[in-house]
Design an enzyme around this catalytic site. Structure first.
Site, PDB file in Angstrom:
ATOM      1  N   TRP A   1      28.915  70.924  25.912  1.00  0.00           N
ATOM      2  CA  TRP A   1      29.961  69.897  25.857  1.00  0.00           C
ATOM      3  C   TRP A   1      29.371  68.597  26.390  1.00  0.00           C
ATOM      4  CZ3 TRP A   1      32.104  66.983  29.887  1.00  0.00           C
ATOM      5  CH2 TRP A   1      33.066  66.045  29.438  1.00  0.00           C
TER       6      TRP A   1
ATOM      7  N   GLU B   1      31.460  72.343  21.848  1.00  0.00           N
ATOM      8  CA  GLU B   1      32.869  72.155  22.237  1.00  0.00           C
ATOM      9  C   GLU B   1      33.348  70.736  21.930  1.00  0.00           C
ATOM     10  OE1 GLU B   1      33.536  72.865  26.421  1.00  0.00           O
ATOM     11  OE2 GLU B   1      35.685  72.468  26.278  1.00  0.00           O
TER      12      GLU B   1
ATOM     13  N   LYS C   1      36.270  67.568  21.758  1.00  0.00           N
ATOM     14  CA  LYS C   1      37.298  66.992  22.634  1.00  0.00           C
ATOM     15  C   LYS C   1      37.932  65.804  21.929  1.00  0.00           C
ATOM     16  CE  LYS C   1      37.944  65.800  27.483  1.00  0.00           C
ATOM     17  NZ  LYS C   1      37.481  66.116  28.837  1.00  0.00           N
TER      18      LYS C   1
ATOM     19  N   ASP D   1      38.769  74.286  23.188  1.00  0.00           N
ATOM     20  CA  ASP D   1      39.364  74.250  24.524  1.00  0.00           C
ATOM     21  C   ASP D   1      40.838  73.880  24.339  1.00  0.00           C
ATOM     22  OD1 ASP D   1      40.356  72.993  26.993  1.00  0.00           O
ATOM     23  OD2 ASP D   1      38.300  73.134  27.723  1.00  0.00           O
TER      24      ASP D   1
ATOM     25  N   HIS E   1      41.961  70.207  24.668  1.00  0.00           N
ATOM     26  CA  HIS E   1      41.203  69.134  24.019  1.00  0.00           C
ATOM     27  C   HIS E   1      41.810  68.614  22.726  1.00  0.00           C
ATOM     28  CE1 HIS E   1      37.184  69.859  26.312  1.00  0.00           C
ATOM     29  NE2 HIS E   1      38.230  69.756  27.100  1.00  0.00           N
TER      30      HIS E   1
ATOM     31  N   HIS F   1      38.066  78.193  25.259  1.00  0.00           N
ATOM     32  CA  HIS F   1      38.208  77.806  26.654  1.00  0.00           C
ATOM     33  C   HIS F   1      39.692  77.864  26.946  1.00  0.00           C
ATOM     34  CE1 HIS F   1      34.329  75.592  28.041  1.00  0.00           C
ATOM     35  NE2 HIS F   1      34.146  76.872  27.792  1.00  0.00           N
TER      36      HIS F   1
ATOM     37  N   ASP G   1      44.388  66.369  29.520  1.00  0.00           N
ATOM     38  CA  ASP G   1      43.468  67.498  29.707  1.00  0.00           C
ATOM     39  C   ASP G   1      43.307  67.774  31.202  1.00  0.00           C
ATOM     40  OD1 ASP G   1      41.444  69.362  29.174  1.00  0.00           O
ATOM     41  OD2 ASP G   1      39.879  67.844  29.303  1.00  0.00           O
TER      42      ASP G   1
ATOM     43  N   ASP H   1      43.487  70.519  33.015  1.00  0.00           N
ATOM     44  CA  ASP H   1      42.834  71.756  33.468  1.00  0.00           C
ATOM     45  C   ASP H   1      43.606  72.485  34.558  1.00  0.00           C
ATOM     46  OD1 ASP H   1      40.104  71.896  31.973  1.00  0.00           O
ATOM     47  OD2 ASP H   1      40.266  69.816  32.608  1.00  0.00           O
TER      48      ASP H   1
ATOM     49  N   ASP I   1      38.510  77.852  31.495  1.00  0.00           N
ATOM     50  CA  ASP I   1      38.090  76.518  31.912  1.00  0.00           C
ATOM     51  C   ASP I   1      39.263  75.795  32.564  1.00  0.00           C
ATOM     52  OD1 ASP I   1      36.836  74.149  32.329  1.00  0.00           O
ATOM     53  OD2 ASP I   1      36.696  73.553  30.234  1.00  0.00           O
TER      54      ASP I   1
END
Ligand code: RNT
Ligand code: ZN
Length: 430
Positions: free
Chosen positions: A194, A237, A239, A270, A273, A297, A305, A307, A337
């Site tokens: 990434w 990955e 985004k 992810d 993302h 992810h 984003d 997380d 993640d």
């Protein structure tokens, strides 16, 4: 110590019989679902232990490239040994098969003054020895952020060839490390790439950086490096945006989908993302109609984003339902993640990983055959009714049984061990 009631092993056994019978009325075999759910590996990300800090001692004021853990809960890991101890504690409280995925910036250089383009398997020797001891597999990630050469927001797609080449060398050396990890642990190592590359405002030229990125990856992944792709499995990955790359991200979803497909790498999705209200479950069958494999992810965005720790939400359940309904378990690699610095970090792992495995189990208990036959008969109200019915089936009883079979505390029985670890170990860290 906090007391949250949790069932005993006997209570779990008693509740399981009727629950299993109820699922079997719909043709669903709960025992088989438990076995399968426990055998699917989930790769825990090492960076929840220390808020993505890493083990290199680079200057604290370099850019985190849009990755930001918020919160200051005490007990953050400060060394490789502490990171591993926290992960081991979490794994002890988790049912099923776990792996761990580490980032290149968790190298332990032991006084070597080498930069990221010269990292070698020896800098991960402690990780490999630890994984052997625990009997788990390791996965790996290139670290294209938190470094002076990433500070202006571009790495592999940088317009300066010297910076681009530095990061290409980093990618190649990480591929060698991943290959070695895979060889030593006798389990293929998934290497995820990434990069943060992108632009805060409208770029005049969206084309050149993308062209450079294609060329940089082609160089990194070139066969002439002699890396065994059965041991090092490269994934890319995408985004949509980051802090400081709100308008333009070079490695967007379309970019990487096309790149991965044309170069035969794994595509990583992810959950955080995409657009804030965009979910990924519908993308799985679309991508797997063309791609061989997907890396997930599992994460939880809140408004951005962010997380957050994964919870047992519709979004996560729907992802695994899609995989179950498409029999795509062997085409999907599952990694976590998230990073939340505002709560007990071991607790964050246990909650997020348990939620992910719960969603896997939930998906394996889906009455897919019945749903499909209702659908073929045009009985769509009945199809919806059955989907609704399954949300309130005695799922908790089956989940608790999965924990008991795996030898870990059912329900919230992991809270007390987490609190004693906090009292004895985390509390001692300043
Ligand atoms: C960043 C990506 C990436 C990172 C980790 C630390 O937005 O999600 O996967 O979170 O590499
Ligand atoms: Zn990610």
């Amino acid at each position: 110590m906090t007391f949250i009631p949790a069932p005993t092993k006997e209570t779990v056994m008693d509740a399981y019989g009727p629950a299993k019978a109820r699922y079997s009325e719909f043709g669903v075999d709960a025992d088989a679902a438990i076995d399968q759910a426990l055998a699917i590996p989930i790769s825990l990300h090492c960076w929840q232990t220390d808020d993505v800090g890493g083990l290199e001692s680079l200057s604290a004021d370099i850019s985190g490239a849009g990755i930001m853990a918020t919160g200051n809960y005490p007990g953050k890991a400060r060394s490789g040994d502490e990171v591993r101890a926290d992960l081991a504690k979490a794994i002890e409280l988790l049912p099923g098969v776990q792996r761990v995925n580490i980032h290149a910036n968790y190298a332990e250089l032991e006084g070597d003054t080498v930069d990221r383009d010269e990292y070698a398997p020896k800098h991960f020797a402690k990780w490999i020895a630890w994984a052997k001891e625990l009997g788990i597999g390791l996965d790996f990630n290139t670290t294209f952020f938190a470094h002076p050469k990433a500070d202006d927001g571009y790495t592999l797609s940088h317009s300066d060839p010297a910076i681009r080449d530095f990061w290409i060398r980093h990618g190649i050396t990480c591929r060698r490390i991943a290959e070695q990890i895979g060889r030593e642990l006798k389990s293929p190592c998934v290497l995820n790439h990434w990069i943060p590359d992108g632009c805060k405002d409208y770029p005049a030229d969206r084309w050149a950086a993308r062209q450079r990125l294609v060329e940089a990856y082609d160089e990194m992944l070139d066969e002439r490096h002699g890396i065994d792709t059965a041991l090092c499995i490269d994934a890319v990955e995408s985004k949509l945006f980051g802090i400081g790359s709100e308008e333009y991200v070079v490695g967007s979803a379309e970019f990487y989908s096309n790149y991965a497909l044309s170069r035969d790498t794994v595509l990583c999705l992810d959950m955080g993302h995409f657009h804030p209200t965009e979910t990924i479950h519908d993308k799985i069958s679309a991508h797997l109609s063309f791609h061989k494999k997907l890396l997930l992810h599992t994460s939880r965005p809140i408004r951005w984003d962010s997380d957050h720790v994964v919870v047992f939400s519709d979004d996560v359940r729907n992802v695994f339902l899609e995989i179950a309904r498409g029999h795509a378990w062997d085409r999907t690699i599952i990694a976590l993640d998230f990073f939340d610095a505002s709560i007990n970090r071991v607790g964050a792992y246990v909650i997020g990983t348990r939620a992910t495995r719960k969603a896997i189990l939930y998906a394996l208990l889906d009455p897919t055959a019945s749903l499909i036959s209702l659908e073929s008969a045009g009985k769509n109200a009945q199809r919806l009714a059955l989907m609704e019915e399954f949300k309130t089936m005695p799922f908790g009883a089956v989940w608790d049984m999965a924990c008991v079979r795996s030898g870990v505390p059912p329900a919230c029985g992991w809270i007390l061990p987490m609190e004693s670890y906090e009292a004895k170990i985390l509390g001692e860290r300043s």
